[in-house]
Design an enzyme around this catalytic site. Structure first.
Site, mmCIF file in Angstrom:
data_model
loop_
_atom_site.group_PDB
_atom_site.id
_atom_site.type_symbol
_atom_site.label_atom_id
_atom_site.label_comp_id
_atom_site.label_asym_id
_atom_site.label_seq_id
_atom_site.Cartn_x
_atom_site.Cartn_y
_atom_site.Cartn_z
ATOM 1 N N GLU A 48 0.827 -1.224 0.000
ATOM 2 C CA GLU A 48 0.000 0.000 0.000
ATOM 3 C C GLU A 48 0.852 1.261 0.000
ATOM 4 O O GLU A 48 0.445 2.290 -0.547
ATOM 5 C CB GLU A 48 -0.956 0.010 1.201
ATOM 6 C CG GLU A 48 -2.092 -0.995 1.107
ATOM 7 C CD GLU A 48 -1.725 -2.380 1.659
ATOM 8 O OE1 GLU A 48 -0.538 -2.575 2.029
ATOM 9 O OE2 GLU A 48 -2.617 -3.245 1.717
ATOM 10 N N PHE A 110 -12.193 -6.529 13.919
ATOM 11 C CA PHE A 110 -11.085 -7.052 13.126
ATOM 12 C C PHE A 110 -10.639 -6.011 12.088
ATOM 13 O O PHE A 110 -11.456 -5.458 11.355
ATOM 14 C CB PHE A 110 -11.512 -8.349 12.420
ATOM 15 C CG PHE A 110 -10.422 -8.906 11.537
ATOM 16 C CD1 PHE A 110 -9.199 -9.313 12.075
ATOM 17 C CD2 PHE A 110 -10.597 -9.007 10.160
ATOM 18 C CE1 PHE A 110 -8.187 -9.809 11.264
ATOM 19 C CE2 PHE A 110 -9.590 -9.501 9.337
ATOM 20 C CZ PHE A 110 -8.384 -9.900 9.904
ATOM 21 N N GLN A 111 -9.372 -5.747 12.042
ATOM 22 C CA GLN A 111 -8.753 -4.768 11.138
ATOM 23 C C GLN A 111 -9.335 -3.365 11.272
ATOM 24 O O GLN A 111 -9.452 -2.625 10.296
ATOM 25 C CB GLN A 111 -8.819 -5.260 9.682
ATOM 26 C CG GLN A 111 -7.957 -6.510 9.476
ATOM 27 C CD GLN A 111 -7.732 -6.872 8.027
ATOM 28 O OE1 GLN A 111 -8.591 -6.642 7.189
ATOM 29 N NE2 GLN A 111 -6.569 -7.447 7.736
ATOM 30 N N LYS A 160 -17.824 -0.236 5.704
ATOM 31 C CA LYS A 160 -18.313 -1.277 4.801
ATOM 32 C C LYS A 160 -19.824 -1.190 4.605
ATOM 33 O O LYS A 160 -20.336 -1.430 3.501
ATOM 34 C CB LYS A 160 -17.929 -2.645 5.384
ATOM 35 C CG LYS A 160 -17.990 -3.765 4.376
ATOM 36 C CD LYS A 160 -17.335 -5.019 4.927
ATOM 37 C CE LYS A 160 -17.402 -6.146 3.912
ATOM 38 N NZ LYS A 160 -16.770 -7.367 4.445
ATOM 39 N N MET A 471 24.246 8.193 1.846
ATOM 40 C CA MET A 471 24.143 9.527 2.441
ATOM 41 C C MET A 471 24.423 9.492 3.940
ATOM 42 O O MET A 471 25.039 10.421 4.488
ATOM 43 C CB MET A 471 22.756 10.132 2.166
ATOM 44 C CG MET A 471 22.616 11.569 2.618
ATOM 45 S SD MET A 471 23.862 12.652 1.902
ATOM 46 C CE MET A 471 22.989 13.320 0.506
HETATM 47 C C1 LIG Z 1 12.438 5.378 4.884
HETATM 48 C C2 LIG Z 1 13.738 6.002 5.241
HETATM 49 N N1 LIG Z 1 14.546 5.414 6.144
HETATM 50 C C3 LIG Z 1 15.734 5.972 6.470
HETATM 51 C C4 LIG Z 1 16.131 7.147 5.904
HETATM 52 C C5 LIG Z 1 17.459 7.790 6.286
HETATM 53 N N2 LIG Z 1 18.349 7.816 5.127
HETATM 54 C C6 LIG Z 1 18.495 8.911 4.338
HETATM 55 S S1 LIG Z 1 19.486 8.650 3.029
HETATM 56 C C7 LIG Z 1 19.785 7.067 3.491
HETATM 57 C C8 LIG Z 1 20.666 6.198 2.654
HETATM 58 C C9 LIG Z 1 20.109 5.911 1.317
HETATM 59 O O1 LIG Z 1 20.853 4.871 0.739
HETATM 60 P P1 LIG Z 1 20.708 4.502 -0.783
HETATM 61 O O2 LIG Z 1 19.291 4.399 -1.161
HETATM 62 O O3 LIG Z 1 21.545 3.321 -1.060
HETATM 63 O O4 LIG Z 1 21.241 5.791 -1.525
HETATM 64 P P2 LIG Z 1 22.667 6.488 -1.511
HETATM 65 O O5 LIG Z 1 22.648 7.513 -0.426
HETATM 66 O O6 LIG Z 1 23.691 5.418 -1.269
HETATM 67 O O7 LIG Z 1 22.776 7.079 -2.871
HETATM 68 C C10 LIG Z 1 19.102 6.758 4.672
HETATM 69 C C11 LIG Z 1 19.161 5.454 5.368
HETATM 70 C C12 LIG Z 1 15.235 7.734 4.976
HETATM 71 N N3 LIG Z 1 15.506 8.906 4.389
HETATM 72 N N4 LIG Z 1 14.074 7.131 4.642
#
Ligand SMILES: Cc1ncc(C[n+]2csc(CCOP(=O)(O)OP(=O)(O)O)c2C)c(N)n1
Length: 557
Positions: A48, A110-111, A160, A471
Site C-alpha cells: 500500500e 477485526f482490522q 463497509k 548519504m
Molecule cells: C524510509 C527512510 N529510512 C531511512 C532514511 C534515512 N536515510 C536517508 S538517506 C539514506 C541512505 C540511502 O541509501 P541509498 O538508497 O543506497 O542511496 P545512496 O545515499 O547510497 O545514494 C538513509 C538510510 C530515509 N531517508 N528514509
C-alpha cells in the site's frame, strides 16, 4: 445505487482514470463494483505504501489528483508514509480506505484502525463517510480540497455498511480543475512588489513547487528576463525554469549549486515564489540572503514568515501574482538590470559550473547523471529515490520542463522513487521515465517490479550501486570521524537477476560510456528495466553546506 457504485461514478465525475491499490475485507464491496467498471483502470500494487507513492508520482507528473485505495487497518496504515510524503511536498493525493461497519466503530473490530486520528496530522483534510447519502458530496469535496489553493492529500474512510447501502443518489457533474477559483494578489502588494523590483540592483528569484502547481513557468521566465534577475529553485521547483536557460542557476541549499548559493548571499532583493524557505534550502537563517529585502509570495499564508524574516508578504496564486507584476513592470518600461549584476551572474555560472565528464572506473555518479541526461533529453521524466543518488540528480541533472523532475523533498522517503516512477509513467505514457535510485532505497519497494511487469509500465531504474546507505555514510565520514555505523549494505541481490526474476530487463554498466547505450536498450526493451551501475563507493555529494551552516561556506572537498 449502492455506495460502491456511487463511489466509481463520483470518481469519474472528478476525471479519475487510474487507481493504485490493494483490496481486503473492509473494501471488498468496492472491489466487487470495480469488476463491472470499465472506464477506470485499477493497478494492483504489491504494497500500500507503493500505491500512495504511485498516486503521488501520478499527480506530480500530470498536475491532477492521484488516487489510491486500500482496505482498513493494516492496509490503511500502510498508506501513512506515502500520504505524509505527499503532504510535505503539497501533492494532491486522494486516498480511500475501507473501514469496519459504522456500528462496530470503536470496538476493536477485526482490522479496525482509527484512521481519522492516524491521518489527521498527515493530510490536508480527512473524512469518514457515515451514510451513503453523504458519499457523492464527500468525494467532490475531497477532490476540491486536494486541488484548491495549496494542493495536498485527502483521506476518505469508507465504512463497509456505507459501501453496500443503496439510495437514490445524484452524482455531481464532471469537474474541470482549471475552473477552480484562484487567489488574486492584493493590488497594493503588487504595486509594492513592482517598486521593490524596479529599485533593486541585484535581484534574485527563488522559485519553488508553487510555481509549477500554478502553471506559471512561462511567467516566471518572462519575469526573470524582464527584470534581468537570475532564478534559483528549491528541490520542488526544479523544472520551473528550463535549467539550461542563461538566467537559471539551479537548485540552492545544502546540496545546491555554488552559483545559486552565492547569488542568494549577494543579492539585494530575494523574490521567493511558492517556496517554503526550508532549512535544507536556507542553511543558517541569520546568514541567509543577508543583504537582501525578502519578498515572499505564497498561496498558503501560514508559510509566510515561518522560517525567514519577510519584508513584503504576498498571499496569492503564483501565476496571478506573476501576471500582475509583469503588467506593472511593463508599464514602468522596465528594461532589465545593468550589465554589472548580469555579468557577475554569468561569471558565477561559467566558473562554478560543475564537472561531470569523469572517465574513471568505478564510474563517478556525476558521469552517470550526464549520460542519463543525454539519453532522456528535454522530454524524459526523472524520478529519484532518496540519499546521495537523489542529491547527485538534483545538483547535476538539468531539468528543462516543469513536472519532469519528481523527488521526495520534505519527507525524504527512501522507497518513493520506484513506485512514483510507475505512477508518473501511467500518467504520462508518452514520456521515458527513469528512476535514479540508490541500492538501499530501491530495495524498500523493489517488489513493485511485479506491478510494473504485469501492467507493462516500462520505467527504468538506474541503480547507483555503492553498496552503502551512502548519504548516512557521507554524514558519518564528514561529521562523525568516519565511524561507519550500520551503513554497509552487503547482502543486496544481484539487481540484474532480480529484474530478470520478475520478467523484466536487466543489465549492468561498469564503464563510463556504457550507461547511455545500455539505457537506450533498456528503454527500447519493452519491459520494466533495471540498469545496475556500480559507482565509486567513496564518492561524496559535494559541495555540501553542513546542516545549519552558511550557504557561502560549503565543504568543497
Ligand atoms: C524510509 C527512510 N529510512 C531511512 C532514511 C534515512 N536515510 C536517508 S538517506 C539514506 C541512505 C540511502 O541509501 P541509498 O538508497 O543506497 O542511496 P545512496 O545515499 O547510497 O545514494 C538513509 C538510510 C530515509 N531517508 N528514509
Amino acid at each position: 445505487m449502492t455506495g460502491s457504485r456511487a463511489l466509481f461514478e463520483a470518481l469519474k465525475a472528478e476525471g479519475v482514470r487510474h487507481i493504485f491499490g490493494i483490496p481486503g475485507g473492509a473494501i471488498i464491496p468496492v472491489y466487487d463494483a470495480l469488476y463491472d467498471e470499465h472506464e477506470i483502470v485499477h493497478i494492483l500494487t504489491r504494497h500500500e505504501q507503493a500505491a500512495a507513492h504511485a498516486a503521488d508520482g501520478y499527480a506530480r507528473a500530470l498536475g491532477k489528483p492521484g488516487v489510491c485505495m486500500t482496505t482498513s487497518g493494516p492496509g490503511a496504515t500502510n498508506l501513512t508514509t506515502g500520504i505524509l510524503n505527499a503532504y510535505m511536498d503539497s501533492s494532491p493525493v486522494v486516498a480511500i480506505s475501507g473501514q469496519v461497519p459504522t456500528k462496530t466503530l470503536g470496538t476493536d473490530a477485526f482490522q479496525e484502525a482509527d484512521m481519522l486520528s492516524v491521518m489527521l496530522p498527515v493530510t490536508k483534510h480527512n473524512f469518514i463517510v457515515h451514510t451513503v447519502e453523504e458519499l457523492p458530496a464527500t468525494i467532490r469535496l475531497a477532490f476540491r480540497t486536494a486541488m484548491s489553493g495549496r494542493p495536498g492529500p485527502v483521506h476518505i474512510d469508507l465504512p463497509k455498511d456505507v459501501q453496500v447501502s443503496s439510495a437514490d443518489l445524484k452524482i455531481p457533474a464532471e469537474i474541470t480543475y482549471d475552473k477552480l477559483p484562484k487567489l488574486e494578489p492584493d493590488p497594493e502588494d503588487v504595486r509594492m512588489a513592482v517598486r521593490m523590483m524596479v529599485s533593486a540592483a541585484q535581484p534574485v528569484i527563488y522559485a519553488g513547487g508553487g510555481v509549477i502547481w500554478s502553471g506559471a513557468s512561462a511567467e516566471l521566465v518572462q519575469l526573470a528576463e524582464l527584470l534581468g534577475a537570475p532564478v534559483v529553485t528549491s528541490l520542488m521547483g526544479k523544472g520551473a525554469i528550463p535549467e539550461d536557460h542563461p538566467l537559471s542557476l539551479g537548485m540552492l541549499g545544502m546540496h545546491g549549486r555554488m552559483a545559486a548559493n552565492l547569488a542568494v548571499t549577494e543579492c539585494d532583493l530575494l523574490v521567493g515564489i511558492g517556496v517554503r524557505f526550508s532549512d535544507r534550502a536556507t542553511g543558517d537563517v541569520r546568514h541567509f540572503a543577508p543583504r537582501a529585502k525578502i519578498m515572499h509570495v505564497d498561496i498558503d499564508r501560514v508559510e509566510i514568515g515561518k522560517n525567514v524574516r519577510v519584508d513584503l508578504p504576498v498571499i496569492a496564486d503564483a501565476k496571478l501574482f506573476l501576471r500582475a507584476v509583469l503588467a506593472g513592470l511593463r508599464l514602468q518600461a522596465q528594461k532589465g538590470r545593468t550589465s554589472e549584476w548580469l555579468e557577475r551572474i554569468e561569471r558565477l555560472r561559467r566558473d562554478l559550473s560543475p564537472r561531470m565528464d569523469y572517465d574513471e572506473v568505478p564510474i563517478k555518479p556525476q558521469r552517470a547523471v550526464k549520460e542519463i541526461m543525454e539519453v532522456l533529453g528535454a522530454d524524459g521524466i526523472v524520478v529519484t529515490e532518496v540519499g546521495q543518488c537523489q542529491m547527485w540528480a538534483a545538483h547535476f541533472y538539468q531539468v528543462r520542463r516543469p513536472r519532469h523532475f519528481i523527488s521526495s523533498g520534505g519527507l525524504g522517503t527512501m522507497g518513493f522513487g520506484f513506485p512514483a516512477a510507475i505512477g508518473a509513467k501511467v500518467a504520462r505514457p508518452e514520456c521515458d521515465v527513469v528512476n535514479i535510485a540508490g541500492d538501499g532505497s530501491f530495495l524498500m519497494n523493489s517488489q513493485e517490479m511485479a506491478t510494473a511487469v504485469v501492467n507493462r509500465i516500462n520505467v527504468v531504474s538506474c541503480i547507483f550501486n555503492n553498496g552503502y546507505l551512502g548519504m548516512v555514510k557521507q554524514w558519518q565520514d564528514l561529521f562523525y570521524g568516519k565511524r561507519r555505523s550500520a551503513v554497509d549494505l552487503r547482502g543486496s541481490p544481484d539487481f540484474v537477476r532480480l529484474a530478470e526474476a520478475y520478467g523484466g530487463w536487466g543489465d549492468r554498466a561498469t564503464r563510463p560510456g556504457e550507461i547511455g547505450p545500455k539505457l537506450r536498450e533498456a528503454l527500447k526493451s519493452g519491459k520494466p528495466a533495471i540498469l545496475d551501475i556500480p559507482i565509486d563507493p567513496e564518492e561524496h555529494v559535494l559541495p555540501m553546506v553542513p546542516a545549519g551552516g552558511r550557504l557561502d561556506e560549503p565543504i568543497l572537498t
